[in-house]
Design a protein around this motif. Structure first.
Motif, short mmCIF file in Angstrom:
data_model
loop_
_atom_site.label_atom_id
_atom_site.label_comp_id
_atom_site.label_asym_id
_atom_site.label_seq_id
_atom_site.Cartn_x
_atom_site.Cartn_y
_atom_site.Cartn_z
N LYS A 51 -12.26 -48.08 45.46
CA LYS A 51 -12.87 -49.40 45.65
C LYS A 51 -12.11 -50.20 46.71
O LYS A 51 -12.72 -50.84 47.58
N LYS A 52 -10.80 -50.16 46.64
CA LYS A 52 -9.99 -50.94 47.56
C LYS A 52 -10.17 -50.46 49.00
O LYS A 52 -10.26 -51.27 49.93
N ILE A 53 -10.23 -49.14 49.19
CA ILE A 53 -10.43 -48.59 50.53
C ILE A 53 -11.81 -48.97 51.06
O ILE A 53 -11.96 -49.44 52.19
N LEU A 54 -12.84 -48.77 50.24
CA LEU A 54 -14.20 -49.05 50.67
C LEU A 54 -14.40 -50.53 50.96
O LEU A 54 -15.23 -50.91 51.79
N GLY A 55 -13.66 -51.38 50.25
CA GLY A 55 -13.81 -52.82 50.45
C GLY A 55 -13.39 -53.29 51.83
O GLY A 55 -13.70 -54.42 52.22
N LYS A 56 -12.70 -52.46 52.59
CA LYS A 56 -12.23 -52.84 53.92
C LYS A 56 -13.25 -52.54 55.01
O LYS A 56 -13.03 -52.87 56.18
N PHE A 57 -14.36 -51.88 54.66
CA PHE A 57 -15.32 -51.45 55.67
C PHE A 57 -16.69 -52.06 55.42
O PHE A 57 -17.09 -52.28 54.28
N ASN A 58 -17.41 -52.30 56.51
CA ASN A 58 -18.77 -52.82 56.42
C ASN A 58 -19.66 -52.04 57.39
O ASN A 58 -19.17 -51.35 58.28
N GLY A 59 -20.98 -52.18 57.20
CA GLY A 59 -21.92 -51.55 58.11
C GLY A 59 -21.85 -50.04 58.06
O GLY A 59 -21.55 -49.45 57.01
N ILE A 60 -22.12 -49.40 59.20
CA ILE A 60 -22.17 -47.95 59.26
C ILE A 60 -20.81 -47.34 58.95
O ILE A 60 -20.73 -46.26 58.34
N SER A 61 -19.73 -48.02 59.32
CA SER A 61 -18.40 -47.50 59.01
C SER A 61 -18.18 -47.46 57.50
O SER A 61 -17.52 -46.56 56.98
N GLY A 62 -18.74 -48.46 56.80
CA GLY A 62 -18.64 -48.46 55.34
C GLY A 62 -19.40 -47.30 54.73
O GLY A 62 -18.93 -46.66 53.77
N ASN A 63 -20.59 -46.99 55.28
CA ASN A 63 -21.37 -45.86 54.78
C ASN A 63 -20.65 -44.54 55.03
O ASN A 63 -20.65 -43.65 54.17
N ILE A 64 -20.02 -44.42 56.20
CA ILE A 64 -19.28 -43.20 56.51
C ILE A 64 -18.10 -43.04 55.56
O ILE A 64 -17.85 -41.95 55.02
N MET A 65 -17.36 -44.13 55.33
CA MET A 65 -16.22 -44.06 54.43
C MET A 65 -16.67 -43.77 53.00
O MET A 65 -16.02 -43.03 52.26
N GLY A 66 -17.80 -44.36 52.59
CA GLY A 66 -18.34 -44.09 51.25
C GLY A 66 -18.66 -42.62 51.08
O GLY A 66 -18.36 -42.01 50.05
N ALA A 67 -19.28 -42.03 52.11
CA ALA A 67 -19.63 -40.62 52.05
C ALA A 67 -18.38 -39.73 52.07
O ALA A 67 -18.29 -38.76 51.31
N LEU A 68 -17.41 -40.08 52.91
CA LEU A 68 -16.19 -39.27 53.00
C LEU A 68 -15.37 -39.34 51.72
O LEU A 68 -14.86 -38.33 51.24
N LEU A 69 -15.25 -40.54 51.15
CA LEU A 69 -14.50 -40.67 49.90
C LEU A 69 -15.21 -39.98 48.75
O LEU A 69 -14.59 -39.52 47.80
#
Length: 334
Positions: A73-91
């Motif tokens: 949650k803490k990692i994903l909370g630092k990203f927005n937009g397409i970068s957030g989607n990429i990080m969500g998928a990678l995590l």
């Protein structure tokens, strides 16, 4: 060390020969016959998958102990937009959650204030791709297929989450999910010792074995039947590349099934052996792991029917497109 693992553990030639000796000496059956081949396939694939699961899940779980839900949650909370989607998928690829256990995480992410699209990217990726399944795929097939599966899974998760985020679907989330939404993610992370991580890894092995053993046995049984009893022309007529509906059939057949990816691997192995296209096999695997009925029933309690239909539609269309694209690519490479 990796080379030794690849040769001694992943290829499992020693186990193949041992089971061949067992079937021929104890059962007095030739493994080239249907019955002998089925028994050999079932025992060999079952032991191979269980041995790999035990070793790989322990190793991967130790790595995954550095990514508890709070840290995710803490990692994903630092990203927005397409970068957030990429990080969500990678995590999602490094967290040990199946489709059903991903739903509570989806709720937690939403309550923590994460964008809906990021939560959906994680929801798609988490059951679809994980490190243990990647290593298992590489051991049974090859690294090309394993990496291909990872890439298309992450792409599907990113695209699906991005589409959902652009459509502004917050109104289709059940109100109770937003009751404790936090404006800012501020989570204190627990400190784990090496002993804690060892115990966590051991518990993960036990938990995953309890969860998947019956699906592995069922999958290996079906794989043995396909491998030794179903004529190749029948498989080819239904799922062969000459059938334009093969990917669609594989996706629709796989979607209602409830199985872990570890249960789909022996079936996929048998289908590839019978000449089914790589895209068709990938579509089957992705449909089974991402769209199981129990997880959709759980998700229905969190999101409204319109958003559920949108989620299922996006995933199915994405899986079908990926399946046909890889079948065409494989055909052109012949």
């Amino acid at each position: 060390m990796f080379t030794w693992m690849n040769e001694q553990l992943l290829q499992m030639k020693w186990l193949y020969g041992l089971i061949q000796w067992f079937v021929e000496e104890v059962f007095d059956l030739n493994i080239t016959t249907r019955i002998g081949g089925s028994i050999h396939f079932f025992i060999y694939d079952t032991l191979k998958i269980f041995i790999l699961l035990g070793v790989l899940i322990f190793m991967i779980s130790y790595i995954q102990s550095y990514f508890p839900p709070e840290k995710t949650k803490k990692i994903l909370g630092k990203f927005n937009g397409i970068s957030g989607n990429i990080m969500g998928a990678l995590l999602g690829t490094v967290t040990p959650f199946c489709s059903c256990s991903s739903i509570p995480l989806f709720i937690g992410f939403t309550q923590a204030g994460l964008p809906i699209g990021v939560s959906f990217s994680f929801l798609i990726s988490s059951p679809l791709v994980d490190l243990a399944s990647v290593l298992l795929l590489a051991s049974i097939f090859n690294w090309s297929i394993a990496i291909t599966y990872v890439v298309v899974g992450i792409i599907l998760a990113v695209v699906g989450g991005t589409i959902i985020s652009r459509l502004k679907v917050e109104k289709y989330i059940e109100p109770f999910v937003f009751e404790h939404v936090e404006g800012k993610i501020d989570i204190t992370l627990p400190t784990l010792t090496k002993k804690d991580r060892f115990n966590y890894s051991k518990d993960q092995v036990n938990e995953i074995f309890i969860r998947v053993w019956k699906y592995v046995l069922l999958g290996v049984g079906i794989g043995a039947l396909i491998h030794n009893w179903v004529p190749a022309p029948i498989i080819s007529a239904v799922l062969g590349q000459e059938n334009v509906f093969s990917v669609l059939i594989a996706t629709l057949v796989g979607a209602p099934m409830y199985a872990d990816i570890f249960g789909t691997i022996p079936i996929s192995e048998a289908l590839l052996y019978k000449g089914v296209g790589l895209g068709t096999v990938l579509s089957f695997m992705m449909a089974v792991t991402t769209l199981s009925l129990p997880s959709l029933i759980m998700l229905k309690n969190v999101i409204k029917p319109r958003l559920l239909a949108l989620f299922v539609g996006i995933v199915i269309v994405g899986i079908i497109i990926i399946g046909y694209a890889f079948n065409i690519f494989s055909f052109l490479m012949l």
